[in-house]
Design a protein around this motif. Sequence first.
Motif, mmCIF file in Angstrom:
data_model
loop_
_atom_site.group_PDB
_atom_site.id
_atom_site.type_symbol
_atom_site.label_atom_id
_atom_site.label_comp_id
_atom_site.label_asym_id
_atom_site.label_seq_id
_atom_site.Cartn_x
_atom_site.Cartn_y
_atom_site.Cartn_z
ATOM 1 N N MET A 1 0.848 -1.179 0.000
ATOM 2 C CA MET A 1 0.000 0.000 0.000
ATOM 3 C C MET A 1 0.885 1.231 0.000
ATOM 4 O O MET A 1 1.984 1.212 0.536
ATOM 5 C CB MET A 1 -0.923 -0.014 1.204
ATOM 6 C CG MET A 1 -1.880 -1.167 1.200
ATOM 7 S SD MET A 1 -3.170 -0.893 2.406
ATOM 8 C CE MET A 1 -4.247 -2.196 1.936
ATOM 9 N N TYR A 2 0.365 2.296 -0.576
ATOM 10 C CA TYR A 2 1.145 3.519 -0.712
ATOM 11 C C TYR A 2 0.240 4.740 -0.623
ATOM 12 O O TYR A 2 -0.979 4.619 -0.531
ATOM 13 C CB TYR A 2 1.930 3.502 -2.026
ATOM 14 C CG TYR A 2 1.042 3.462 -3.256
ATOM 15 C CD1 TYR A 2 0.573 4.641 -3.837
ATOM 16 C CD2 TYR A 2 0.652 2.259 -3.831
ATOM 17 C CE1 TYR A 2 -0.253 4.605 -4.945
ATOM 18 C CE2 TYR A 2 -0.166 2.218 -4.939
ATOM 19 C CZ TYR A 2 -0.611 3.386 -5.491
ATOM 20 O OH TYR A 2 -1.430 3.372 -6.589
ATOM 21 N N VAL A 122 -5.265 13.643 -1.026
ATOM 22 C CA VAL A 122 -4.280 12.679 -0.553
ATOM 23 C C VAL A 122 -4.969 11.327 -0.420
ATOM 24 O O VAL A 122 -5.937 11.187 0.336
ATOM 25 C CB VAL A 122 -3.672 13.113 0.801
ATOM 26 C CG1 VAL A 122 -2.685 12.067 1.307
ATOM 27 C CG2 VAL A 122 -3.005 14.474 0.679
ATOM 28 N N HIS A 123 -4.470 10.346 -1.183
ATOM 29 C CA HIS A 123 -4.957 8.969 -1.104
ATOM 30 C C HIS A 123 -3.962 8.181 -0.247
ATOM 31 O O HIS A 123 -2.796 8.077 -0.618
ATOM 32 C CB HIS A 123 -4.993 8.316 -2.494
ATOM 33 C CG HIS A 123 -6.044 8.823 -3.404
ATOM 34 N ND1 HIS A 123 -5.874 9.932 -4.197
ATOM 35 C CD2 HIS A 123 -7.292 8.357 -3.667
ATOM 36 C CE1 HIS A 123 -6.970 10.118 -4.913
ATOM 37 N NE2 HIS A 123 -7.842 9.182 -4.602
ATOM 38 N N GLU A 124 -4.426 7.639 0.865
ATOM 39 C CA GLU A 124 -3.577 6.822 1.730
ATOM 40 C C GLU A 124 -4.069 5.378 1.694
ATOM 41 O O GLU A 124 -5.271 5.133 1.635
ATOM 42 C CB GLU A 124 -3.637 7.318 3.165
ATOM 43 C CG GLU A 124 -3.150 8.750 3.333
ATOM 44 C CD GLU A 124 -3.409 9.261 4.724
ATOM 45 O OE1 GLU A 124 -2.502 9.121 5.571
ATOM 46 O OE2 GLU A 124 -4.525 9.775 4.960
ATOM 47 N N GLY A 125 -3.137 4.446 1.735
ATOM 48 C CA GLY A 125 -3.503 3.030 1.749
ATOM 49 C C GLY A 125 -3.988 2.520 0.411
ATOM 50 O O GLY A 125 -4.796 1.587 0.359
ATOM 51 N N VAL A 126 -3.484 3.106 -0.685
ATOM 52 C CA VAL A 126 -3.880 2.650 -2.016
ATOM 53 C C VAL A 126 -3.300 1.250 -2.227
ATOM 54 O O VAL A 126 -2.114 1.020 -1.993
ATOM 55 C CB VAL A 126 -3.382 3.612 -3.117
ATOM 56 C CG1 VAL A 126 -3.822 3.138 -4.495
ATOM 57 C CG2 VAL A 126 -3.875 5.033 -2.863
ATOM 58 N N PRO A 127 -4.124 0.302 -2.659
ATOM 59 C CA PRO A 127 -3.633 -1.067 -2.861
ATOM 60 C C PRO A 127 -2.536 -1.122 -3.918
ATOM 61 O O PRO A 127 -2.566 -0.389 -4.908
ATOM 62 C CB PRO A 127 -4.866 -1.835 -3.330
ATOM 63 C CG PRO A 127 -6.039 -1.008 -2.956
ATOM 64 C CD PRO A 127 -5.557 0.416 -2.941
ATOM 65 N N ASP A 128 -1.594 -2.012 -3.705
ATOM 66 C CA ASP A 128 -0.474 -2.157 -4.638
ATOM 67 C C ASP A 128 -0.900 -2.564 -6.045
ATOM 68 O O ASP A 128 -0.163 -2.355 -7.002
ATOM 69 C CB ASP A 128 0.542 -3.168 -4.091
ATOM 70 C CG ASP A 128 1.265 -2.632 -2.866
ATOM 71 O OD1 ASP A 128 1.422 -1.399 -2.748
ATOM 72 O OD2 ASP A 128 1.660 -3.457 -2.018
#
Length: 167
Positions: A1-2, A122-128
């Motif tokens: 996640m990124y 801001v997108h946090e925890g975007v799936p890989d």
Amino acid sequence: MYTTRVSRRVRAPRRAVYRTLLDPEAVARWRVPDGMSCEVHSFDARAGGRFRVSLRYGDPAATGKSAEHTDTYSGVFTELVPDERVVEELAFETAAPALAGTMRLTTTLTETGDGSTEIAMVHEGVPDGVRPEDNETGTRMALDALARLVEEPPAAAGPTGPAAGPA
């Protein structure tokens, strides 16, 4: 996640931008990357309110995250600060492990002093399973569409030269 961060300045007051963030009809027009269409299934714009949205690819060769040509996500508004911030937690409706997980999207509106608004998403925890460059490009496209909805046209310029009227 990124995590990704994308921002854009629009020529519109914060109040107008904030209203557009929470209007389901407007969301269907701006919160969609180029080449896709958007359907808002449900949208309860209050803290604790839930939403569900589908993005459909126009390209028949495109593969969706939730169905053959569709990305569907659902979530909840966790924080609404009028004219300043919208925080959402959302997830794709998918069985694919690489696309699963809850993301947090924080949209912050900042006055710039000239009547414009700086929008930061801001997108946090975007799936890989979602490439960072695709997330950033899609967010830029959406912010460009948002700007087209809210921006005030530039002040009309009066006649300024020989082309302005009959000779």
